[in-house]
Design a protein around this motif. Sequence first.
Motif, PDB file in Angstrom:
ATOM      1  N   SER A  69      62.049  73.225 -18.215  1.00  0.00           N
ATOM      2  CA  SER A  69      62.356  73.995 -17.010  1.00  0.00           C
ATOM      3  C   SER A  69      62.937  75.369 -17.336  1.00  0.00           C
ATOM      4  N   HIS A  70      63.841  75.434 -18.294  1.00  0.00           N
ATOM      5  CA  HIS A  70      64.491  76.709 -18.661  1.00  0.00           C
ATOM      6  C   HIS A  70      63.464  77.693 -19.234  1.00  0.00           C
ATOM      7  N   ALA A  71      62.605  77.212 -20.107  1.00  0.00           N
ATOM      8  CA  ALA A  71      61.580  78.070 -20.702  1.00  0.00           C
ATOM      9  C   ALA A  71      60.593  78.559 -19.643  1.00  0.00           C
ATOM     10  N   ALA A  72      60.266  77.692 -18.692  1.00  0.00           N
ATOM     11  CA  ALA A  72      59.360  78.087 -17.612  1.00  0.00           C
ATOM     12  C   ALA A  72      59.975  79.194 -16.764  1.00  0.00           C
ATOM     13  N   GLN A  73      61.269  79.073 -16.466  1.00  0.00           N
ATOM     14  CA  GLN A  73      61.946  80.106 -15.681  1.00  0.00           C
ATOM     15  C   GLN A  73      61.993  81.427 -16.441  1.00  0.00           C
ATOM     16  N   GLU A  74      62.255  81.377 -17.736  1.00  0.00           N
ATOM     17  CA  GLU A  74      62.276  82.601 -18.549  1.00  0.00           C
ATOM     18  C   GLU A  74      60.906  83.275 -18.546  1.00  0.00           C
ATOM     19  N   SER A  75      59.866  82.471 -18.664  1.00  0.00           N
ATOM     20  CA  SER A  75      58.511  83.009 -18.654  1.00  0.00           C
ATOM     21  C   SER A  75      58.204  83.682 -17.316  1.00  0.00           C
ATOM     22  N   ILE A  76      58.580  83.036 -16.247  1.00  0.00           N
ATOM     23  CA  ILE A  76      58.360  83.600 -14.907  1.00  0.00           C
ATOM     24  C   ILE A  76      59.180  84.873 -14.722  1.00  0.00           C
ATOM     25  N   ASP A  77      60.431  84.872 -15.197  1.00  0.00           N
ATOM     26  CA  ASP A  77      61.272  86.070 -15.102  1.00  0.00           C
ATOM     27  C   ASP A  77      60.646  87.257 -15.834  1.00  0.00           C
ATOM     28  N   LYS A  78      60.043  86.993 -16.994  1.00  0.00           N
ATOM     29  CA  LYS A  78      59.369  88.062 -17.747  1.00  0.00           C
ATOM     30  C   LYS A  78      58.182  88.607 -16.957  1.00  0.00           C
ATOM     31  N   GLN A  79      57.438  87.723 -16.308  1.00  0.00           N
ATOM     32  CA  GLN A  79      56.300  88.161 -15.499  1.00  0.00           C
ATOM     33  C   GLN A  79      56.771  88.989 -14.303  1.00  0.00           C
ATOM     34  N   ILE A  80      57.844  88.536 -13.670  1.00  0.00           N
ATOM     35  CA  ILE A  80      58.401  89.278 -12.536  1.00  0.00           C
ATOM     36  C   ILE A  80      58.826  90.668 -12.987  1.00  0.00           C
ATOM     37  N   SER A  81      59.510  90.742 -14.117  1.00  0.00           N
ATOM     38  CA  SER A  81      59.962  92.029 -14.646  1.00  0.00           C
ATOM     39  C   SER A  81      58.781  92.957 -14.930  1.00  0.00           C
ATOM     40  N   ALA A  82      57.728  92.408 -15.509  1.00  0.00           N
ATOM     41  CA  ALA A  82      56.537  93.214 -15.798  1.00  0.00           C
ATOM     42  C   ALA A  82      55.912  93.739 -14.512  1.00  0.00           C
ATOM     43  N   HIS A  83      55.837  92.900 -13.482  1.00  0.00           N
ATOM     44  CA  HIS A  83      55.274  93.336 -12.196  1.00  0.00           C
ATOM     45  C   HIS A  83      56.156  94.382 -11.530  1.00  0.00           C
ATOM     46  N   GLU A  84      57.472  94.190 -11.580  1.00  0.00           N
ATOM     47  CA  GLU A  84      58.385  95.176 -10.995  1.00  0.00           C
ATOM     48  C   GLU A  84      58.260  96.523 -11.702  1.00  0.00           C
ATOM     49  N   SER A  85      58.118  96.493 -13.008  1.00  0.00           N
ATOM     50  CA  SER A  85      57.936  97.724 -13.774  1.00  0.00           C
ATOM     51  C   SER A  85      56.627  98.411 -13.396  1.00  0.00           C
ATOM     52  N   ALA A  86      55.575  97.635 -13.233  1.00  0.00           N
ATOM     53  CA  ALA A  86      54.279  98.197 -12.831  1.00  0.00           C
ATOM     54  C   ALA A  86      54.357  98.811 -11.442  1.00  0.00           C
ATOM     55  N   ILE A  87      55.048  98.155 -10.534  1.00  0.00           N
ATOM     56  CA  ILE A  87      55.220  98.681  -9.179  1.00  0.00           C
ATOM     57  C   ILE A  87      56.001  99.993  -9.223  1.00  0.00           C
ATOM     58  N   GLN A  88      57.061 100.052 -10.035  1.00  0.00           N
ATOM     59  CA  GLN A  88      57.843 101.293 -10.156  1.00  0.00           C
ATOM     60  C   GLN A  88      56.980 102.420 -10.706  1.00  0.00           C
TER      61      GLN A  88
END
Length: 123
Positions: free
Chosen positions: A3-22
């Motif tokens: 579960s922890h690794a899955a959340q970290e992976s999702i957080d990285k994807q969210i960060s990448a998308h937020e950066s792309a949006i910016q």
Amino acid sequence: MDSHAAQESIDKQISAHESAIQDLRTLRNTHAGISKLPIEVLSEILLLARLPPGTSYQERRENRGWLNVAGVCRNWREITLNAPRIWDTLNTPELNTLEWAETLIARSKDVPLHQRFKTWKSP
């Protein structure tokens, strides 16, 4: 995957998308009409947005007065921070901290610095 690794992976994807949006927002802003003005013209406009004499700067985010223009976009922030004439006035009795005075002096670079003093009348 736990579960922890899955959340970290999702957080990285969210960060990448937020950066792309910016990045896309920045690109969009470059096509705005005001972004096509020469830096010298825009800095003069931002200079006109300064607080009028006698109005104090408040260091709370919700009451930053004219400094709100620096938060409009990266370009305006860069111009505001690097336009010495915007930072050329020390309103001595209204300075909240020594750090703010140092910031004003540093950003004013080599332009003439104006100081405003308030005199108190004795009772």
